[in-house]
Design an enzyme around this catalytic site. Sequence first.
Site, mmCIF file in Angstrom:
data_model
loop_
_atom_site.group_PDB
_atom_site.id
_atom_site.type_symbol
_atom_site.label_atom_id
_atom_site.label_comp_id
_atom_site.label_asym_id
_atom_site.label_seq_id
_atom_site.Cartn_x
_atom_site.Cartn_y
_atom_site.Cartn_z
ATOM 1 N N LYS A 153 31.366 28.411 -2.364
ATOM 2 C CA LYS A 153 31.157 26.843 -2.747
ATOM 3 C C LYS A 153 30.892 27.021 -4.291
ATOM 4 C CE LYS A 153 27.356 24.406 -1.596
ATOM 5 N NZ LYS A 153 27.047 23.698 -2.828
ATOM 6 N N ASP A 194 32.613 21.438 -4.326
ATOM 7 C CA ASP A 194 31.544 20.543 -3.789
ATOM 8 C C ASP A 194 31.267 19.391 -4.951
ATOM 9 O OD1 ASP A 194 29.517 19.369 -2.549
ATOM 10 O OD2 ASP A 194 28.121 21.002 -2.905
ATOM 11 N N LEU A 195 32.059 18.583 -5.029
ATOM 12 C CA LEU A 195 31.798 17.629 -6.315
ATOM 13 C C LEU A 195 31.202 16.238 -5.926
ATOM 14 C CD1 LEU A 195 34.507 18.647 -9.037
ATOM 15 C CD2 LEU A 195 32.092 19.384 -8.858
ATOM 16 N N LYS A 196 31.367 16.015 -4.638
ATOM 17 C CA LYS A 196 30.825 14.828 -4.019
ATOM 18 C C LYS A 196 31.289 13.522 -4.689
ATOM 19 C CE LYS A 196 26.507 16.952 -2.213
ATOM 20 N NZ LYS A 196 26.664 18.388 -2.612
ATOM 21 N N LEU A 197 32.273 13.340 -4.867
ATOM 22 C CA LEU A 197 32.714 12.041 -5.633
ATOM 23 C C LEU A 197 32.519 10.808 -4.851
ATOM 24 C CD1 LEU A 197 34.776 14.475 -6.661
ATOM 25 C CD2 LEU A 197 36.685 12.658 -7.042
ATOM 26 N N ASP A 244 33.102 6.794 -6.376
ATOM 27 C CA ASP A 244 33.417 5.602 -7.422
ATOM 28 C C ASP A 244 34.397 4.725 -7.011
ATOM 29 O OD1 ASP A 244 34.149 4.666 -9.968
ATOM 30 O OD2 ASP A 244 33.468 6.503 -10.977
ATOM 31 N N PRO A 275 37.892 3.179 -5.562
ATOM 32 C CA PRO A 275 38.795 3.913 -4.922
ATOM 33 C C PRO A 275 40.023 4.214 -5.881
ATOM 34 C CG PRO A 275 38.244 1.868 -3.785
ATOM 35 C CD PRO A 275 37.520 1.731 -4.796
ATOM 36 N N ASN A 276 40.480 3.558 -6.889
ATOM 37 C CA ASN A 276 41.468 4.152 -7.881
ATOM 38 C C ASN A 276 40.970 4.967 -8.765
ATOM 39 O OD1 ASN A 276 44.017 3.388 -9.120
ATOM 40 N ND2 ASN A 276 42.699 3.041 -10.930
ATOM 41 N N THR A 319 20.713 15.110 2.754
ATOM 42 C CA THR A 319 19.659 15.595 3.603
ATOM 43 C C THR A 319 18.230 15.415 2.734
ATOM 44 O OG1 THR A 319 19.917 17.795 2.958
ATOM 45 C CG2 THR A 319 20.553 17.128 5.149
ATOM 46 N N GLN A 328 14.084 23.981 1.956
ATOM 47 C CA GLN A 328 14.964 23.242 3.250
ATOM 48 C C GLN A 328 14.042 23.064 4.177
ATOM 49 O OE1 GLN A 328 18.034 22.016 3.059
ATOM 50 N NE2 GLN A 328 19.317 23.860 1.906
ATOM 51 N N GLY A 382 23.161 29.562 0.819
ATOM 52 C CA GLY A 382 23.050 30.009 -0.675
ATOM 53 C C GLY A 382 21.909 31.121 -0.733
ATOM 54 N N ARG A 383 20.695 30.648 -1.279
ATOM 55 C CA ARG A 383 19.730 31.704 -1.459
ATOM 56 C C ARG A 383 19.493 32.845 -0.497
ATOM 57 N NH1 ARG A 383 15.848 26.896 -2.979
ATOM 58 N NH2 ARG A 383 17.356 25.976 -1.275
HETATM 59 O O1 C5P Z 1 20.110 28.077 -0.997
HETATM 60 P P1 C5P Z 1 20.398 27.239 -0.016
HETATM 61 O O2 C5P Z 1 21.103 28.147 1.267
HETATM 62 O O3 C5P Z 1 19.375 26.179 0.507
HETATM 63 O O4 C5P Z 1 21.799 26.226 -0.325
HETATM 64 C C1 C5P Z 1 22.190 25.343 0.366
HETATM 65 C C2 C5P Z 1 23.577 24.772 -0.308
HETATM 66 O O5 C5P Z 1 24.147 23.606 0.266
HETATM 67 C C3 C5P Z 1 23.189 24.037 -1.814
HETATM 68 O O6 C5P Z 1 24.268 24.273 -3.005
HETATM 69 C C4 C5P Z 1 22.891 22.817 -1.583
HETATM 70 O O7 C5P Z 1 23.048 22.037 -3.037
HETATM 71 C C5 C5P Z 1 23.802 22.349 -0.424
HETATM 72 N N1 C5P Z 1 23.519 21.425 0.343
HETATM 73 C C6 C5P Z 1 22.450 21.265 0.899
HETATM 74 N N2 C5P Z 1 21.990 20.065 1.807
HETATM 75 C C7 C5P Z 1 22.776 19.068 1.968
HETATM 76 C C8 C5P Z 1 24.186 19.068 1.130
HETATM 77 C C9 C5P Z 1 24.331 20.424 0.493
HETATM 78 O O8 C5P Z 1 21.446 22.358 0.958
HETATM 79 N N3 C5P Z 1 22.680 18.037 2.764
#
Ligand code: C5P
Length: 232
Positions: A32, A59-62, A64, A66-67, A119, A190, A210-211
């Site tokens: 990602k 994962d750029l979450k657009l 804006d 529609p056009n 979240t 989290q 991620g981590r």
């Molecule tokens: O390090 P970690 O496992 O918490 O990373 C989770 C990834 O998922 C991060 O890139 C975070 O931005 C993304 N994410 C999230 N919760 C969301 C949407 C995306 O943790 N609701």
Amino acid sequence: MGKDVIVACDFSSAAEVYAFLDKFTGRKPFVKIGMELYYAEGPAIVKGIKDRGHPIFLDLKLHDIPNTVKKAMNVLSRLDVDICNLHAGGTVRMMQAAIEGLTREDGSRPLLIAVTQLTSTDQESMEQDLLIKQPIDQVVMHYAANAKKAGLDGVVCSPLEAQKVHDTCGKEFLTVTPGVRFADGDVGDQKRVMTPAQAKEIGSDYIVVGRPITAAADPVAAYERCVAEFCD
Ligand code: C5P
């Protein structure tokens, strides 16, 4: 595709992400790429990681008009990523425009998924800042249903919502779930987490981790542990 572990490569430079990916000599994990890395390195980072053989969730979450989203998605479709995303809050019309923009001349396109409510947004901030008074789980399901109506392939959601999304939108509608932690690992920032095994149990299609992988002493072993718990 389906039932895979997506590694959130939340690094701020190409050097860091390549040093991390160099550790994976066998399997090529699904990667990602988020805003930080993309804005730092541009489309070249997508091409570079793709050329190494990794599937990519951009994962750029657009969000804006529609056009504008249609045109931006058209540019992103040329990067040949596997999954990209947008905010369902941009309306059904915006999501339909996104699909149009993303679809190539031959009819193919990357998977497109929607963020419902982040979240980080809770009931209180939704009511006070956004003036949305309904219970947040209803709002999430409504946005998921809107995404389905617009022709999208799924949503990003908490693992705790995945089952309900499948009940509302069907089993084929993808649930991509972050907030995953090992049973014996650090939760960090989290709030609501699940283990990879629990995420499998409740029917997540992809987990985003991620981590627990990127910050592990042995990232490859941590990745393999996720795969063993979630996919096998
Ligand atoms: O390090 P970690 O496992 O918490 O990373 C989770 C990834 O998922 C991060 O890139 C975070 O931005 C993304 N994410 C999230 N919760 C969301 C949407 C995306 O943790 N609701």
